[in-house]
Write a protein that holds these residues in place. Structure first.
Motif, PDB file in Angstrom:
ATOM      1  N   ARG A  31       0.903  -1.340   0.061  1.00  0.00           N
ATOM      2  CA  ARG A  31      -0.086  -0.063  -0.143  1.00  0.00           C
ATOM      3  C   ARG A  31       0.833   1.291  -0.270  1.00  0.00           C
ATOM      4  O   ARG A  31       0.723   2.139  -0.876  1.00  0.00           O
TER       5      ARG A  31
ATOM      6  N   ALA B 172       2.402   1.827  -3.310  1.00  0.00           N
ATOM      7  CA  ALA B 172       1.558   2.123  -4.195  1.00  0.00           C
ATOM      8  C   ALA B 172       0.937   3.590  -4.166  1.00  0.00           C
ATOM      9  O   ALA B 172       1.099   4.479  -5.092  1.00  0.00           O
ATOM     10  N   GLU B 173       0.956   4.086  -3.069  1.00  0.00           N
ATOM     11  CA  GLU B 173       0.878   5.258  -2.694  1.00  0.00           C
ATOM     12  C   GLU B 173       2.108   6.322  -3.073  1.00  0.00           C
ATOM     13  O   GLU B 173       1.918   7.589  -3.361  1.00  0.00           O
TER      14      GLU B 173
ATOM     15  N   GLU C 141       4.005   5.708  -5.264  1.00  0.00           N
ATOM     16  CA  GLU C 141       4.059   5.821  -6.716  1.00  0.00           C
ATOM     17  C   GLU C 141       3.034   6.831  -7.547  1.00  0.00           C
ATOM     18  O   GLU C 141       3.326   7.458  -8.417  1.00  0.00           O
ATOM     19  N   GLU C 142       1.887   6.737  -6.629  1.00  0.00           N
ATOM     20  CA  GLU C 142       0.726   7.698  -7.303  1.00  0.00           C
ATOM     21  C   GLU C 142       1.091   9.176  -6.828  1.00  0.00           C
ATOM     22  O   GLU C 142       0.776   9.886  -7.609  1.00  0.00           O
ATOM     23  N   GLN C 143       1.924   9.479  -5.611  1.00  0.00           N
ATOM     24  CA  GLN C 143       2.370  10.799  -5.311  1.00  0.00           C
ATOM     25  C   GLN C 143       3.208  11.153  -6.431  1.00  0.00           C
ATOM     26  O   GLN C 143       3.451  12.203  -7.013  1.00  0.00           O
ATOM     27  N   SER C 144       4.129  10.206  -6.723  1.00  0.00           N
ATOM     28  CA  SER C 144       5.196  10.537  -7.729  1.00  0.00           C
ATOM     29  C   SER C 144       4.535  10.924  -9.136  1.00  0.00           C
ATOM     30  O   SER C 144       4.903  11.861  -9.679  1.00  0.00           O
ATOM     31  N   ARG C 145       3.577  10.213  -9.633  1.00  0.00           N
ATOM     32  CA  ARG C 145       2.906  10.348 -10.669  1.00  0.00           C
ATOM     33  C   ARG C 145       2.093  11.735 -10.754  1.00  0.00           C
ATOM     34  O   ARG C 145       2.348  12.480 -11.700  1.00  0.00           O
ATOM     35  N   LEU C 146       1.476  12.083  -9.608  1.00  0.00           N
ATOM     36  CA  LEU C 146       0.973  13.110  -9.505  1.00  0.00           C
ATOM     37  C   LEU C 146       1.866  14.432  -9.537  1.00  0.00           C
ATOM     38  O   LEU C 146       1.525  15.462 -10.119  1.00  0.00           O
TER      39      LEU C 146
ATOM     40  N   ARG D 296       2.850  14.988 -12.811  1.00  0.00           N
ATOM     41  CA  ARG D 296       1.959  15.876 -14.021  1.00  0.00           C
ATOM     42  C   ARG D 296       1.967  17.027 -13.538  1.00  0.00           C
ATOM     43  O   ARG D 296       1.871  18.214 -14.272  1.00  0.00           O
TER      44      ARG D 296
END
Length: 183
Positions: free
Chosen positions: A62, A65-66, A68-73, A76
């Motif tokens: 978890r 994944a969090e 990685e999502e923060q890195s993607r955001l 962007r």
């Protein structure tokens, strides 16, 4: 003395409190250490230990994944900031070109006024080598002023060069021009 038919065991089967399993790392849910103790041997505690390993693994997945999502955001947001910085940098370039054109136009206007006065002066000169030299100089000066005046040629939107990283820095509001890692 022991009888020959009696075998002495090599190991004691009594918990000694010396056998310990310790889990390091991850988020602790229940405990991190399990001991072989009297009344509760380590093998009876294995389901708890395995459940702790599973819970830590799920928590780590978890968290990963969090991240990685923060890195993607973050990427962007950086890409959006970079796109805006490109637009702002292009606008600043156009403003500089406009100001340079205005300065060149004012200079051409001043020089044109000077050349008009010089032309009047030359017209009052008598024919001869001095007047011919002055007319040649006036002819060159008028061509030079025409070249200076941005209004003497076609008006068009200036072509914006591709900005360098350092050109974008003032427009990135703290972001690094090299990637999202700099903030």
């Amino acid at each position: 003395m022991a009888y020959s038919w009696a075998k002495i065991p090599i190991y004691d089967h009594v918990p000694s409190d010396r056998l310990t399993i310790t889990l390091n790392g991850g988020t602790t849910h229940r405990q991190s250490t399990w001991r072989d103790i009297a009344g509760r041997p380590l093998e009876d505690q294995l389901p708890e230990l395995l459940q702790e390993v599973d819970l830590r693994g799920l928590a780590a997945a978890r968290e990963r994944a969090e991240r990685e999502e923060q890195s993607r955001l973050k990427r962007r947001r950086w890409e959006a900031a970079t796109a805006q910085a490109h637009a702002d940098c292009a606008e600043a370039f156009r403003v500089r070109v406009l100001e340079q054109q205005e300065n060149a136009w004012r200079r051409a206007e001043r020089l044109s006024a000077h050349l008009a006065a010089a032309s009047d002066r030359i017209d009052a000169m008598p024919e001869g080598a001095v007047r011919t030299a002055a007319e040649a100089w006036l002819s060159w000066a008028k061509a030079h002023v025409r070249a200076l005046d941005p209004l003497s040629g076609p008006l068009r939107l200036p072509e914006v060069p591709e900005p360098r990283h350092d050109d974008l820095k003032p427009f990135l509001n703290g972001w690094s021009p090299y990637g999202p890692h700099g903030r």
